[in-house]
Motif scaffolding. Structure first.
Motif, PDB file in Angstrom:
ATOM      1  N   HIS A 156       0.838  -1.210   0.000  1.00  0.00           N
ATOM      2  CA  HIS A 156       0.000   0.000   0.000  1.00  0.00           C
ATOM      3  C   HIS A 156       0.871   1.258   0.000  1.00  0.00           C
ATOM      4  CE1 HIS A 156      -3.920  -1.818   0.412  1.00  0.00           C
ATOM      5  NE2 HIS A 156      -3.424  -2.646   1.303  1.00  0.00           N
ATOM      6  N   GLU A 157       1.886   1.245   0.849  1.00  0.00           N
ATOM      7  CA  GLU A 157       2.752   2.432   0.940  1.00  0.00           C
ATOM      8  C   GLU A 157       3.449   2.696  -0.388  1.00  0.00           C
ATOM      9  OE1 GLU A 157       5.335   2.098   4.405  1.00  0.00           O
ATOM     10  OE2 GLU A 157       3.701   1.126   5.489  1.00  0.00           O
ATOM     11  N   GLY A 158       3.959   1.624  -0.997  1.00  0.00           N
ATOM     12  CA  GLY A 158       4.678   1.787  -2.270  1.00  0.00           C
ATOM     13  C   GLY A 158       3.760   2.288  -3.373  1.00  0.00           C
ATOM     14  N   MET A 159       2.554   1.728  -3.445  1.00  0.00           N
ATOM     15  CA  MET A 159       1.639   2.149  -4.521  1.00  0.00           C
ATOM     16  C   MET A 159       1.147   3.576  -4.280  1.00  0.00           C
ATOM     17  SD  MET A 159      -0.461  -1.178  -5.784  1.00  0.00           S
ATOM     18  CE  MET A 159      -0.630  -2.114  -4.304  1.00  0.00           C
ATOM     19  N   ASN A 160       0.898   3.891  -3.018  1.00  0.00           N
ATOM     20  CA  ASN A 160       0.442   5.249  -2.699  1.00  0.00           C
ATOM     21  C   ASN A 160       1.488   6.285  -3.113  1.00  0.00           C
ATOM     22  OD1 ASN A 160      -1.394   7.136  -1.259  1.00  0.00           O
ATOM     23  ND2 ASN A 160       0.449   7.451  -0.038  1.00  0.00           N
ATOM     24  N   LEU A 161       2.737   6.015  -2.752  1.00  0.00           N
ATOM     25  CA  LEU A 161       3.804   6.961  -3.083  1.00  0.00           C
ATOM     26  C   LEU A 161       3.993   7.062  -4.602  1.00  0.00           C
ATOM     27  CD1 LEU A 161       5.559   8.544  -1.087  1.00  0.00           C
ATOM     28  CD2 LEU A 161       7.408   6.968  -1.639  1.00  0.00           C
ATOM     29  N   ALA A 162       3.954   5.903  -5.264  1.00  0.00           N
ATOM     30  CA  ALA A 162       4.134   5.896  -6.731  1.00  0.00           C
ATOM     31  C   ALA A 162       3.063   6.753  -7.395  1.00  0.00           C
ATOM     32  CB  ALA A 162       4.092   4.471  -7.259  1.00  0.00           C
ATOM     33  N   ALA A 163       1.834   6.665  -6.885  1.00  0.00           N
ATOM     34  CA  ALA A 163       0.741   7.452  -7.486  1.00  0.00           C
ATOM     35  C   ALA A 163       0.883   8.925  -7.103  1.00  0.00           C
ATOM     36  CB  ALA A 163      -0.599   6.902  -7.029  1.00  0.00           C
ATOM     37  N   ALA A 164       1.184   9.172  -5.817  1.00  0.00           N
ATOM     38  CA  ALA A 164       1.284  10.566  -5.365  1.00  0.00           C
ATOM     39  C   ALA A 164       2.392  11.309  -6.108  1.00  0.00           C
ATOM     40  CB  ALA A 164       1.557  10.601  -3.864  1.00  0.00           C
ATOM     41  N   TRP A 165       3.482  10.595  -6.428  1.00  0.00           N
ATOM     42  CA  TRP A 165       4.621  11.239  -7.100  1.00  0.00           C
ATOM     43  C   TRP A 165       4.614  10.963  -8.610  1.00  0.00           C
ATOM     44  CZ3 TRP A 165       9.184   9.999  -3.217  1.00  0.00           C
ATOM     45  CH2 TRP A 165       8.944  10.712  -2.025  1.00  0.00           C
ATOM     46  N   CYS A 166       3.541  10.356  -9.104  1.00  0.00           N
ATOM     47  CA  CYS A 166       3.364  10.124 -10.546  1.00  0.00           C
ATOM     48  C   CYS A 166       4.591   9.410 -11.148  1.00  0.00           C
ATOM     49  CB  CYS A 166       3.120  11.474 -11.247  1.00  0.00           C
ATOM     50  SG  CYS A 166       2.307  11.287 -12.838  1.00  0.00           S
ATOM     51  N   LEU A 167       4.964   8.286 -10.547  1.00  0.00           N
ATOM     52  CA  LEU A 167       6.189   7.588 -10.944  1.00  0.00           C
ATOM     53  C   LEU A 167       5.937   6.609 -12.098  1.00  0.00           C
ATOM     54  CD1 LEU A 167       7.656   6.828  -7.393  1.00  0.00           C
ATOM     55  CD2 LEU A 167       8.110   8.789  -8.901  1.00  0.00           C
ATOM     56  N   PRO A 168       6.968   6.361 -12.907  1.00  0.00           N
ATOM     57  CA  PRO A 168       6.819   5.425 -14.028  1.00  0.00           C
ATOM     58  C   PRO A 168       6.922   3.964 -13.576  1.00  0.00           C
ATOM     59  CG  PRO A 168       9.029   6.348 -14.044  1.00  0.00           C
ATOM     60  CD  PRO A 168       8.306   7.015 -12.909  1.00  0.00           C
TER      61      PRO A 168
END
Ligand SMILES: Cc1ncc(C[n+]2csc(CCOP(=O)(O)OP(=O)(O)O)c2C)c(N)n1
Ligand SMILES: [Mg+2]
Length: 332
Positions: A156-168
Motif C-alpha cells: 500500500h505504501e509503495g503504490m500510494n507513493l508511486a501514485a502521489a509522485w506520478c512515478l513510471p
C-alpha cells in the motif's frame, strides 16, 4: 506463417513459456531428490502472466519479483545456466550461490531482485521508478506480486507513493487465487484486486492471465502510460498456480471442486500452441522449440551440477555494503 517481426515475437513468447515450464518441472523433481536447499515456489501455470508482461518491457527497464520468481527473469530473457546454478547454491549462480531460489537478482537484465518478504518488492519498484524519473532515463519499473501481497502495508505504501509522485511504475498483481492456502476471497473484501487501485487514483487493467498475447497487450498499454509520465498502472492478471504453495510444503487445502481441472483446461502453453497452429504455424516448428528447450534445460542442470560451491572465505563478500563516504560538508 511468415517470418514477420510479429510472428517471430509470437514464437519467442512460446519459447519463453516453454523454458519456464520445463525449468520449473525439472527444479521440482531435483528438489525432491534434495539437490536444491530451502523452499521452492514454482511458477508452473502462470507462465503467460510473466512472459506477456516482460515482452512489453524494454531491455533496460527494471523488474522486481517476489518469492515465486524463477519465471520472471526467464521471461525477461535471462540465461538458465546461472539461474539453475543459483538454485543449487553454486558460486557461478546469479547471486554467487548466496541468494538461492527466493533471492535471485540479475542486473544484466534489469532484475533488481526478489525477496521472500511478501509485498516488499512494491516500494523497491517505486524507488527504482523514482530514480528513473529523477534521472530522466525513460525507464519503467515493473513489479510482480501476488494477490496476498495486496493486503501488505508495504505494498500500500509503495503504490500510494508511486501514485502521489506520478512515478513510471507498473504493478502486476498475479492473482492466482491463493495466498499460501488461503483463498483470496477469504482474505480480501473486493472481487477484483484491481479495485484497490482506485484508492490511489491509479489506472487499472484486468486481463486474462492465461493468454500471453492479452497480457502483453495490457502491460504494453500500462508501460506506455507510465513511460509517458501519466503515472503508475495496476494490472491484475487472473491466473492459477498448479503446485503446492511451495514444493513439499503441502497445499493445506483441497482446491474447490473442479477448480484445478478448469484451470488446467486453460493451460497457457496449450492455449498458445493451439492459437499458433490455427494461425498457420507448422506444428513441427513448435515441436522443435519444445525439444530445443529441453536440451537447454538439460544443459543448465548439467552445468549447475558440475559447478563449484562458494569458498567459505567468501561467506561475507557482497553481503554488507561498504560504509558510504561522509559528504565533505558534514565533516567540515
Ligand atoms: C510479510 C510476510 N508475511 C507472511 C509471509 C509468509 N508467506 C510467504 S508466501 C505467502 C503468501 C503469498 O501469497 P501471494 O502474495 O498471493 O503470492 P503467491 O504465493 O500466491 O504467488 C505468505 C503469507 C512472508 N513471507 N512475508
Ligand atoms: Mg497468490
Amino acid at each position: 506463417m511468415n517470418d514477420t517481426p510479429s510472428n517471430i515475437r509470437k514464437l519467442e513468447k512460446y519459447r519463453r513459456m516453454q523454458r519456464i515450464r520445463q525449468f520449473e518441472d525439472l527444479a521440482e523433481s531435483i528438489h525432491a531428490q534434495g539437490e536444491i536447499p530451502g523452499a521452492l515456489h514454482t511458477y508452473a501455470g502462470m507462465e503467460a502472466s510473466g512472459v506477456g508482461s516482460c515482452m512489453a518491457l524494454r531491455g533496460d527497464d527494471y523488474m522486481v519479483g517476489n518469492h515465486r520468481s524463477h519465471g520472471h527473469p526467464i521471461a525477461k530473457g535471462a540465461a538458465m545456466r546461472p539461474l539453475m546454478a543459483e538454485l543449487l547454491g553454486k558460486a557461478s549462480g546469479v547471486c554467487k550461490g548466496k541468494g538461492g531460489s527466493m533471492h535471485l537478482s540479475d542486473f544484466s537484465i534489469g532484475s533488481l531482485g526478489e525477496t521472500s518478504i511478501v509485498g516488499s518488492g512494491v516500494p523497491v519498484a517505486a524507488g527504482a521508478a523514482l530514480g528513473a524519473k529523477l534521472k530522466k532515463t525513460g525507464q519503467v519499473a515493473l513489479c510482480f506480486f501476488g494477490d496476498g501481497a495486496t493486503s501488505e502495508g508495504a505494498a500500500h505504501e509503495g503504490m500510494n507513493l508511486a501514485a502521489a509522485w506520478c512515478l513510471p511504475a507498473v504493478f502486476v498483481c498475479e492473482n492466482n487465487l491463493y495466498g499460501m492456502s488461503t483463498p483470496v476471497g477469504d482474505a480480501v473484501p473486493v472481487k477484483d484486486l484491481a479495485d484497490r487501485a482506485k484508492a490511489y487514483a491509479m489506472k487499472a487493467i484486468i486481463v486474462d492471465g492465461q493468454d500471453v498475447d492479452a497480457v502483453e497487450q495490457a502491460v504494453t498499454e500500462a508501460v506506455d502510460h507510465a513511460r509517458s509520465g501519466k503515472g503508475p498502472v495496476f494490472v491484475e492478471t487472473k491466473t492459477y498456480r498448479y503446485g503446492d504453495h511451495a514444493v513439499n510444503m503441502g497445499r493445506n487445502l483441497t482446491p474447490r471442486q473442479g477448480e484445478e481441472e478448469h484451470w488446467r483446461s486453460r493451460d497457457p502453453l496449450v492455449l498458445y500452441r493451439q492459437r499458433l497452429e490455427e494461425e498457420g504455424v507448422d506444428p513441427a516448428v513448435l515441436d522443435t522449440i519444445e525439444s530445443e528447450t529441453a536440451d537447454e534445460v538439460a544443459d543448465a542442470i548439467q552445468y549447475a551440477r558440475g559447478a563449484a560451491y562458494p569458498e567459505a572465505e567468501e561467506a561475507f563478500d557482497d553481503v554488507f555494503t561498504d560504509r558510504l563516504p561522509i559528504p565533505d560538508h558534514l565533516t567540515a
